[in-house]
Design a protein around this motif. Structure first.
Motif, short mmCIF file in Angstrom:
data_model
loop_
_atom_site.label_atom_id
_atom_site.label_comp_id
_atom_site.label_asym_id
_atom_site.label_seq_id
_atom_site.Cartn_x
_atom_site.Cartn_y
_atom_site.Cartn_z
N ILE A 212 44.77 -44.73 -44.84
CA ILE A 212 44.00 -45.76 -45.70
C ILE A 212 44.67 -45.59 -46.84
CG2 ILE A 212 41.90 -45.73 -44.16
CD1 ILE A 212 40.54 -43.89 -46.16
N GLY A 213 45.74 -44.53 -47.22
CA GLY A 213 46.21 -44.25 -48.53
C GLY A 213 45.26 -43.89 -49.56
N CYS A 214 44.25 -42.91 -49.06
CA CYS A 214 43.33 -42.37 -49.95
C CYS A 214 44.07 -41.24 -50.85
CB CYS A 214 42.11 -41.85 -49.40
SG CYS A 214 42.36 -40.57 -48.50
N ARG A 215 45.33 -40.71 -50.58
CA ARG A 215 45.88 -39.62 -51.07
C ARG A 215 45.32 -38.42 -51.34
NH1 ARG A 215 49.08 -41.51 -56.43
NH2 ARG A 215 50.23 -39.60 -55.90
N LYS A 216 44.04 -38.25 -50.29
CA LYS A 216 43.37 -36.86 -50.45
C LYS A 216 44.08 -35.82 -49.97
CE LYS A 216 38.66 -38.73 -50.28
NZ LYS A 216 37.56 -38.46 -49.35
N CYS A 217 45.03 -36.08 -48.85
CA CYS A 217 46.04 -35.14 -48.47
C CYS A 217 46.81 -34.54 -49.58
CB CYS A 217 46.81 -35.45 -47.24
SG CYS A 217 47.84 -36.99 -47.60
N GLU A 218 47.44 -35.45 -50.27
CA GLU A 218 48.56 -35.13 -51.48
C GLU A 218 47.89 -34.24 -52.47
OE1 GLU A 218 50.64 -38.45 -52.73
OE2 GLU A 218 50.21 -39.86 -51.14
N ARG A 219 46.71 -34.60 -52.74
CA ARG A 219 45.80 -33.70 -54.00
C ARG A 219 45.41 -32.24 -53.21
NH1 ARG A 219 43.65 -39.09 -54.86
NH2 ARG A 219 41.86 -38.53 -53.55
N ALA A 220 45.27 -32.33 -52.12
CA ALA A 220 44.88 -31.02 -51.37
C ALA A 220 45.82 -30.10 -51.20
CB ALA A 220 44.31 -31.15 -50.05
N LEU A 237 52.24 -25.22 -43.30
CA LEU A 237 51.16 -25.48 -42.34
C LEU A 237 49.89 -24.93 -42.40
CD1 LEU A 237 53.76 -25.80 -39.38
CD2 LEU A 237 52.43 -27.94 -40.08
N CYS A 238 49.47 -25.11 -43.95
CA CYS A 238 48.40 -24.36 -44.17
C CYS A 238 47.05 -25.04 -43.73
CB CYS A 238 48.31 -24.13 -45.52
SG CYS A 238 47.87 -25.56 -46.52
N GLY A 239 47.05 -26.43 -43.41
CA GLY A 239 45.95 -27.03 -42.81
C GLY A 239 45.00 -27.63 -43.76
N ARG A 240 45.61 -27.53 -45.04
CA ARG A 240 44.61 -28.26 -46.23
C ARG A 240 44.58 -29.72 -46.35
NH1 ARG A 240 46.34 -23.44 -48.38
NH2 ARG A 240 44.91 -22.38 -49.68
N CYS A 241 45.74 -30.43 -45.81
CA CYS A 241 45.98 -31.65 -45.72
C CYS A 241 45.16 -32.25 -44.75
CB CYS A 241 47.34 -32.18 -45.81
SG CYS A 241 48.33 -31.54 -44.35
N THR A 242 45.11 -31.57 -43.41
CA THR A 242 44.41 -32.26 -42.37
C THR A 242 42.91 -32.02 -42.42
OG1 THR A 242 44.95 -30.06 -41.16
CG2 THR A 242 46.20 -32.18 -40.69
N ASP A 243 42.62 -30.85 -43.08
CA ASP A 243 41.28 -30.78 -43.35
C ASP A 243 40.55 -31.83 -44.38
OD1 ASP A 243 41.05 -28.42 -41.64
OD2 ASP A 243 40.61 -27.12 -43.14
N ALA A 244 41.57 -32.17 -45.28
CA ALA A 244 41.08 -33.31 -46.33
C ALA A 244 40.80 -34.42 -46.00
CB ALA A 244 41.89 -33.13 -47.64
N CYS A 245 41.67 -34.87 -44.86
CA CYS A 245 41.97 -36.35 -44.39
C CYS A 245 40.51 -36.59 -43.93
CB CYS A 245 43.18 -36.42 -43.40
SG CYS A 245 43.13 -38.06 -42.75
N PRO A 246 39.96 -37.83 -44.43
CA PRO A 246 38.82 -38.65 -43.92
C PRO A 246 38.68 -39.29 -42.77
CG PRO A 246 39.65 -39.63 -45.77
CD PRO A 246 40.57 -38.73 -45.49
N VAL A 247 39.94 -39.55 -42.42
CA VAL A 247 40.05 -40.44 -41.17
C VAL A 247 40.79 -39.65 -39.89
CG1 VAL A 247 41.19 -42.51 -40.09
CG2 VAL A 247 40.56 -42.39 -42.68
N ASP A 248 40.11 -39.70 -38.71
CA ASP A 248 40.65 -39.12 -37.44
C ASP A 248 41.93 -39.97 -37.12
OD1 ASP A 248 38.49 -37.19 -37.37
OD2 ASP A 248 37.50 -38.38 -36.20
N GLY A 249 42.99 -39.04 -36.90
CA GLY A 249 44.05 -39.49 -36.50
C GLY A 249 45.08 -40.28 -37.25
N ALA A 250 44.72 -40.18 -38.74
CA ALA A 250 45.54 -40.58 -39.95
C ALA A 250 46.75 -39.71 -40.13
CB ALA A 250 44.86 -41.09 -40.93
#
Length: 257
Positions: A212-220, A237-250
């Protein structure tokens, strides 16, 4: 503090088993930072107990042709060193992420709740590390000098607290509380080899049409590797981006484009 009664083979076997487990977790979407924690702790402990699998120092020993430091025949060590570079070309820098004790101790230190600093732009540390890599090769091949020993990598994990080099590497570890993985990003000679391979990895983190282009992964992301145009060479592959992503499968770990 290396425990002589524990063979170095324990570290190598752990590295292989941990690598397989982490690949499985990422491949099937089950990796989380919470599940990564046991790997980080065990990897760090093995660094102090048997000084293995410390990938950058093993590369240093291969360059110096120091079989005694490797604890294995040189051809075997060289094969293992090249194998993990090849694996990075397939699955990314999983070895750097949670298996190498040097990266693990910095990752744990970064969890200390203090203000974080440093440039997340991956181009700056890559340029610095490339220069260090040239010095590393020149020192090892031309002068038979152990650059990583001077920095204190071995003395730190051997707890040789009276040495100046121990203080040097301890300072790097303490710095990693505020600056993400300073050794890995700016110094590590093995990372200089793994990053180009990982940037072309067959499996890597990628965005899907669900983004959805929220950029939460980029900030994390502490390295700037979560940007859409990034090749993921500096992704640990620390997992910060996937933990921050609010949409499953994004944001998924799969075949890279």
């Amino acid at each position: 503090m290396v425990v002589e009664s524990i063979p170095k083979a324990v570290g190598f076997i752990y590295g292989l088993l941990a690598f397989a487990a982490l690949v499985w977790l990422w491949r099937f979407g089950r990796f989380t930072r919470r599940r990564a924690m046991p790997f980080l702790v065990v990897s760090t402990l093995l660094g102090f107990l048997v000084f293995t699998p410390v990938f950058p120092y093993q590369l240093q020993a291969v360059v110096l042709r120091d079989a005694a430091a490797l604890g294995s025949p040189l051809p075997m060590a060289l094969t293992g060193t090249l194998a993990f570079i090849a694996l990075a070309l397939v699955v990314g820098r999983i070895a750097c992420g949670q298996i190498c004790p040097v990266g693990a101790v910095q990752e744990l230190m970064y969890l200390v709740p203090v203000k974080k600093r440093g440039n997340a732009d991956s181009r700056v540390p890559v340029t610095v590390r490339a220069g260090v890599f040239v010095l590393f090769l020149a020192a090892g091949l031309g002068l038979s000098a152990n650059l990583l020993a001077l920095i204190g990598l071995a003395d730190f994990f051997h707890l040789a607290v009276a040495s100046i080099s121990f203080v040097v590497f301890l300072s790097i570890v303490l710095l990693s509380a505020t600056v993400y993985r300073p050794f890995c990003r700016y110094i590590c000679p093995y990372g200089a080899l793994l990053a180009p391979a990982a940037s072309r990895a067959f499996y890597r983190l990628r965005r899907t049409d669900a983004c959805i282009g929220c950029r939460k992964c980029e900030r994390a992301c502490p390295t700037g590797a979560a940007r859409p145009d990034d090749r993921r060479g500096e992704c640990y592959l620390c997992g910060r981006c996937t933990d921050a992503c609010p949409v499953d499968g994004a944001l998924v770990y799969g075949r890279g484009k």
